[in-house]
Design a protein around this motif. Structure first.
Motif, PDB file in Angstrom:
ATOM      1  N   GLY A 134     -30.937  -6.984 -12.094  1.00 25.66           N
ATOM      2  CA  GLY A 134     -30.542  -8.266 -12.667  1.00 25.66           C
ATOM      3  C   GLY A 134     -29.207  -8.213 -13.367  1.00 25.66           C
ATOM      4  O   GLY A 134     -28.447  -7.243 -13.281  1.00 25.66           O
ATOM      5  N   TRP A 135     -28.931  -9.278 -14.086  1.00 25.85           N
ATOM      6  CA  TRP A 135     -27.663  -9.421 -14.814  1.00 25.85           C
ATOM      7  C   TRP A 135     -27.990 -10.028 -16.177  1.00 25.85           C
ATOM      8  O   TRP A 135     -29.019  -9.709 -16.745  1.00 25.85           O
ATOM      9  CB  TRP A 135     -26.689 -10.245 -13.977  1.00 25.85           C
ATOM     10  N   GLN A 136     -27.153 -10.906 -16.695  1.00 24.00           N
ATOM     11  CA  GLN A 136     -27.398 -11.469 -18.014  1.00 24.00           C
ATOM     12  C   GLN A 136     -28.676 -12.302 -18.027  1.00 24.00           C
ATOM     13  O   GLN A 136     -28.999 -12.985 -17.059  1.00 24.00           O
ATOM     14  CB  GLN A 136     -26.225 -12.338 -18.446  1.00 24.00           C
ATOM     15  N   GLY A 137     -29.377 -12.232 -19.173  1.00 25.28           N
ATOM     16  CA  GLY A 137     -30.598 -13.018 -19.273  1.00 25.28           C
ATOM     17  C   GLY A 137     -30.906 -13.473 -20.672  1.00 25.28           C
ATOM     18  O   GLY A 137     -31.653 -14.426 -20.872  1.00 25.28           O
ATOM     19  N   GLY A 138     -30.355 -12.801 -21.677  1.00 29.59           N
ATOM     20  CA  GLY A 138     -30.645 -13.141 -23.063  1.00 29.59           C
ATOM     21  C   GLY A 138     -29.387 -13.511 -23.818  1.00 29.59           C
ATOM     22  O   GLY A 138     -28.271 -13.220 -23.383  1.00 29.59           O
ATOM     23  N   LEU A 139     -29.580 -14.182 -24.944  1.00 29.68           N
ATOM     24  CA  LEU A 139     -28.466 -14.562 -25.814  1.00 29.68           C
ATOM     25  C   LEU A 139     -28.487 -13.652 -27.039  1.00 29.68           C
ATOM     26  O   LEU A 139     -29.466 -13.639 -27.791  1.00 29.68           O
ATOM     27  CB  LEU A 139     -28.594 -16.026 -26.247  1.00 29.68           C
ATOM     28  N   ALA A 140     -27.428 -12.867 -27.234  1.00 26.11           N
ATOM     29  CA  ALA A 140     -27.379 -11.926 -28.347  1.00 26.11           C
ATOM     30  C   ALA A 140     -27.200 -12.660 -29.670  1.00 26.11           C
ATOM     31  O   ALA A 140     -26.742 -13.808 -29.718  1.00 26.11           O
ATOM     32  CB  ALA A 140     -26.244 -10.933 -28.131  1.00 26.11           C
ATOM     33  N   GLN A 141     -27.569 -11.973 -30.755  1.00 25.91           N
ATOM     34  CA  GLN A 141     -27.424 -12.508 -32.100  1.00 25.91           C
ATOM     35  C   GLN A 141     -26.165 -11.925 -32.754  1.00 25.91           C
ATOM     36  O   GLN A 141     -25.602 -10.934 -32.293  1.00 25.91           O
ATOM     37  CB  GLN A 141     -28.653 -12.156 -32.933  1.00 25.91           C
ATOM     38  N   ASP A 142     -25.749 -12.556 -33.835  1.00 22.31           N
ATOM     39  CA  ASP A 142     -24.568 -12.110 -34.583  1.00 22.31           C
ATOM     40  C   ASP A 142     -24.976 -11.492 -35.914  1.00 22.31           C
ATOM     41  O   ASP A 142     -26.028 -11.816 -36.481  1.00 22.31           O
ATOM     42  CB  ASP A 142     -23.641 -13.289 -34.860  1.00 22.31           C
ATOM     43  N   LEU A 143     -24.105 -10.613 -36.430  1.00 23.39           N
ATOM     44  CA  LEU A 143     -24.282 -10.046 -37.767  1.00 23.39           C
ATOM     45  C   LEU A 143     -23.293 -10.633 -38.767  1.00 23.39           C
ATOM     46  O   LEU A 143     -23.640 -10.855 -39.930  1.00 23.39           O
ATOM     47  CB  LEU A 143     -24.116  -8.522 -37.722  1.00 23.39           C
ATOM     48  N   ASP A 144     -22.059 -10.875 -38.344  1.00 24.30           N
ATOM     49  CA  ASP A 144     -21.034 -11.398 -39.241  1.00 24.30           C
ATOM     50  C   ASP A 144     -21.496 -12.712 -39.865  1.00 24.30           C
ATOM     51  O   ASP A 144     -21.890 -13.649 -39.162  1.00 24.30           O
ATOM     52  CB  ASP A 144     -19.741 -11.616 -38.450  1.00 24.30           C
ATOM     53  N   GLY A 145     -21.471 -12.762 -41.190  1.00 28.39           N
ATOM     54  CA  GLY A 145     -21.873 -13.963 -41.903  1.00 28.39           C
ATOM     55  C   GLY A 145     -23.359 -14.071 -42.152  1.00 28.39           C
ATOM     56  O   GLY A 145     -23.817 -14.996 -42.842  1.00 28.39           O
ATOM     57  N   GLU A 146     -24.155 -13.121 -41.618  1.00 28.75           N
ATOM     58  CA  GLU A 146     -25.602 -13.137 -41.832  1.00 28.75           C
ATOM     59  C   GLU A 146     -25.981 -12.344 -43.083  1.00 28.75           C
ATOM     60  O   GLU A 146     -25.135 -11.701 -43.716  1.00 28.75           O
ATOM     61  CB  GLU A 146     -26.321 -12.560 -40.603  1.00 28.75           C
ATOM     62  N   LYS A 201     -31.642 -12.077 -42.578  1.00 28.97           N
ATOM     63  CA  LYS A 201     -31.735 -12.009 -41.114  1.00 28.97           C
ATOM     64  C   LYS A 201     -32.304 -10.649 -40.704  1.00 28.97           C
ATOM     65  O   LYS A 201     -33.128 -10.538 -39.805  1.00 28.97           O
ATOM     66  CB  LYS A 201     -30.345 -12.195 -40.509  1.00 28.97           C
ATOM     67  N   ILE A 202     -31.820  -9.600 -41.403  1.00 32.81           N
ATOM     68  CA  ILE A 202     -32.290  -8.237 -41.186  1.00 32.81           C
ATOM     69  C   ILE A 202     -32.871  -7.717 -42.489  1.00 32.81           C
ATOM     70  O   ILE A 202     -32.199  -7.738 -43.519  1.00 32.81           O
ATOM     71  CB  ILE A 202     -31.146  -7.294 -40.758  1.00 32.81           C
ATOM     72  N   VAL A 203     -34.117  -7.233 -42.446  1.00 29.99           N
ATOM     73  CA  VAL A 203     -34.704  -6.520 -43.578  1.00 29.99           C
ATOM     74  C   VAL A 203     -34.849  -5.060 -43.167  1.00 29.99           C
ATOM     75  O   VAL A 203     -35.490  -4.754 -42.155  1.00 29.99           O
ATOM     76  CB  VAL A 203     -36.080  -7.078 -43.974  1.00 29.99           C
ATOM     77  N   THR A 204     -34.236  -4.160 -43.922  1.00 25.29           N
ATOM     78  CA  THR A 204     -34.313  -2.738 -43.607  1.00 25.29           C
ATOM     79  C   THR A 204     -34.934  -1.993 -44.788  1.00 25.29           C
ATOM     80  O   THR A 204     -34.579  -2.234 -45.950  1.00 25.29           O
ATOM     81  CB  THR A 204     -32.923  -2.181 -43.232  1.00 25.29           C
ATOM     82  N   VAL A 205     -35.876  -1.115 -44.502  1.00 25.44           N
ATOM     83  CA  VAL A 205     -36.731  -0.494 -45.521  1.00 25.44           C
ATOM     84  C   VAL A 205     -36.272   0.933 -45.782  1.00 25.44           C
ATOM     85  O   VAL A 205     -36.191   1.750 -44.860  1.00 25.44           O
ATOM     86  CB  VAL A 205     -38.201  -0.502 -45.068  1.00 25.44           C
ATOM     87  N   HIS A 206     -36.016   1.236 -47.061  1.00 30.40           N
ATOM     88  CA  HIS A 206     -35.547   2.579 -47.450  1.00 30.40           C
ATOM     89  C   HIS A 206     -36.168   3.009 -48.778  1.00 30.40           C
ATOM     90  O   HIS A 206     -35.481   3.497 -49.672  1.00 30.40           O
ATOM     91  CB  HIS A 206     -34.018   2.595 -47.542  1.00 30.40           C
ATOM     92  N   MET A 207     -37.479   2.874 -48.876  1.00 28.13           N
ATOM     93  CA  MET A 207     -38.207   3.245 -50.085  1.00 28.13           C
ATOM     94  C   MET A 207     -38.893   4.593 -49.896  1.00 28.13           C
ATOM     95  O   MET A 207     -39.196   5.009 -48.780  1.00 28.13           O
ATOM     96  CB  MET A 207     -39.267   2.187 -50.399  1.00 28.13           C
ATOM     97  N   VAL A 208     -39.159   5.262 -51.016  1.00 27.96           N
ATOM     98  CA  VAL A 208     -39.969   6.477 -51.001  1.00 27.96           C
ATOM     99  C   VAL A 208     -41.433   6.059 -50.971  1.00 27.96           C
ATOM    100  O   VAL A 208     -41.856   5.158 -51.706  1.00 27.96           O
ATOM    101  CB  VAL A 208     -39.683   7.334 -52.249  1.00 27.96           C
ATOM    102  N   LEU A 209     -42.220   6.698 -50.116  1.00 25.63           N
ATOM    103  CA  LEU A 209     -43.646   6.382 -50.038  1.00 25.63           C
ATOM    104  C   LEU A 209     -44.398   7.041 -51.180  1.00 25.63           C
ATOM    105  O   LEU A 209     -44.273   8.243 -51.420  1.00 25.63           O
ATOM    106  CB  LEU A 209     -44.210   6.861 -48.699  1.00 25.63           C
ATOM    107  N   SER A 210     -45.177   6.246 -51.887  1.00 28.62           N
ATOM    108  CA  SER A 210     -46.019   6.731 -52.979  1.00 28.62           C
ATOM    109  C   SER A 210     -47.237   5.832 -53.061  1.00 28.62           C
ATOM    110  O   SER A 210     -47.350   4.842 -52.326  1.00 28.62           O
ATOM    111  CB  SER A 210     -45.250   6.694 -54.305  1.00 28.62           C
ATOM    112  N   ASP A 211     -48.161   6.155 -53.932  1.00 32.00           N
ATOM    113  CA  ASP A 211     -49.322   5.284 -54.119  1.00 32.00           C
ATOM    114  C   ASP A 211     -48.885   3.885 -54.532  1.00 32.00           C
ATOM    115  O   ASP A 211     -49.518   2.892 -54.156  1.00 32.00           O
ATOM    116  CB  ASP A 211     -50.254   5.873 -55.181  1.00 32.00           C
ATOM    117  N   ARG A 212     -47.814   3.814 -55.273  1.00 32.25           N
ATOM    118  CA  ARG A 212     -47.312   2.536 -55.766  1.00 32.25           C
ATOM    119  C   ARG A 212     -46.664   1.697 -54.662  1.00 32.25           C
ATOM    120  O   ARG A 212     -46.756   0.466 -54.671  1.00 32.25           O
ATOM    121  CB  ARG A 212     -46.300   2.803 -56.883  1.00 32.25           C
ATOM    122  N   SER A 213     -45.997   2.366 -53.710  1.00 27.86           N
ATOM    123  CA  SER A 213     -45.251   1.627 -52.687  1.00 27.86           C
ATOM    124  C   SER A 213     -46.005   1.473 -51.370  1.00 27.86           C
ATOM    125  O   SER A 213     -45.554   0.759 -50.481  1.00 27.86           O
ATOM    126  CB  SER A 213     -43.908   2.313 -52.420  1.00 27.86           C
TER     127      SER A 213
END
Length: 316
Positions: A134-146, A201-213
């Motif tokens: 195939g060829w193109q099929g989806g519409l990409a998303q942007d990051l700038d301004g998000e 738009k993007i949530v990225t997780v960078h926590m230490v795992l503990s009983d609390r988290s």
């Protein structure tokens, strides 16, 4: 007496060539295990002859039940300086010294951005479409301004945040003890957790795992995310509520989830995530880079030599 060393979970079979084992540990017998050993009985049977065991991060757990059945074990070295899969109290009770290594910090942050880009640009889907003729099929998303939402603005989260700013994103962050000043130092704004999940738009997780988290990202957080939002976790799977994640993926919100960490590793062939919709999966590759491994194994050899000389380094 000859020291026998076991190096576990050498998946890529590269550990032997990334440190001077023979030069730094003359006379030692070093065995490299390329396959993961699953099951406590199998692990104990494999490790009974060894004086020293090297664990690659948290790939192989060492609970009390295992440590008590390894009477010959004197030293356990983990790559990195934190390993929740090792029962340190049990190690001390059984006369086992536990040491760590330094690490190379950039690998996980770089993979985080590879996964973010993979999601928003549909890289895997485009590749599959091309290979299918195939060829193109989806519409990409942007990051700038998000909006980039960073959950945990420590060493790794801060690296990810700075790259987000370079993409022209509005960076917001939350963690329980994050101050406005610390956030501003990293080019981010501190917000509360509810606002972060609702706005990003993007949530990225960078926590230490503990009983609390544990389970920090659950039903309320996932349901609050934007319909066109993405969740990325390169930290620890336990930070997510797995049942809530499964329901969210089945319901169609958020738009995509990228995971480099899982509740069971290696991920079983029949695990539900292997067929989950709108997911981008990576086999825990965040720290699996040449620079990281060279630091890890050079320090491993140094730790073993220092222990044999009676002066352990980087004891945990």
């Amino acid at each position: 007496m000859v020291t026998r060393v076991a190096v576990l979970d050498d998946y890529q079979q590269v550990a032997a060539g990334l440190a001077d084992w023979a030069g730094r540990l003359p006379g030692a017998q070093v065995t490299f295990f390329g396959e993961h050993i699953a099951g406590e009985a199998e692990l104990v049977a494999a490790l009974e002859p060894f004086d020293v065991v090297v664990a690659m991060r948290e790939r192989t757990p060492f609970p009390r039940a295992v440590l008590e059945r390894l009477p010959r074990l004197r030293l356990l070295v983990t790559t990195g300086m934190r390993n929740v899969a090792i029962d340190l109290a049990a190690a001390a009770d059984n006369g086992v010294t536990v040491c760590g290594t330094r690490s190379h910090a950039s690998g996980t942050a770089e993979l985080t951005w590879a996964m973010i880009m993979g999601l928003v640009r549909g890289v895997a889907a485009d590749d599959a479409r091309m290979r299918d003729g195939g060829w193109q099929g989806g519409l990409a998303q942007d990051l700038d301004g998000e909006v980039l939402g960073v959950l945990g603005l420590g060493r790794l989260g801060a690296r990810v945040a700075r790259i987000g700013a370079a993409f022209g994103m509005d960076v917001i962050a939350w963690s329980p003890n994050l101050t406005e000043e610390r956030a501003a130092e990293q080019g981010a704004r501190r917000v509360d957790k509810a606002e972060l999940f609702a706005a990003a738009k993007i949530v990225t997780v960078h926590m230490v795992l503990s009983d609390r988290s544990r389970g920090l990202v659950g039903e309320p957080e996932l349901s609050a995310m934007r319909a066109d939002g993405y969740l990325v976790n390169t930290s620890r799977f336990g930070l997510l509520d797995p049942d809530a994640l499964r329901r969210a993926l089945e319901s169609g919100r958020p738009a995509g989830v990228a995971l480099d960490v899982f509740d069971t590793e290696p991920l079983p062939r029949d695990h539900w995530l292997r067929s989950a919709p709108r997911t981008l999966l990576s086999p825990h590759m965040g720290y699996v880079t040449g620079k990281s491994y060279r630091v890890f194994f050079a320090d491993v050899v140094e730790d073993i030599a220092a222990f044999e000389a009676g002066s352990p380094l980087r004891a945990l």
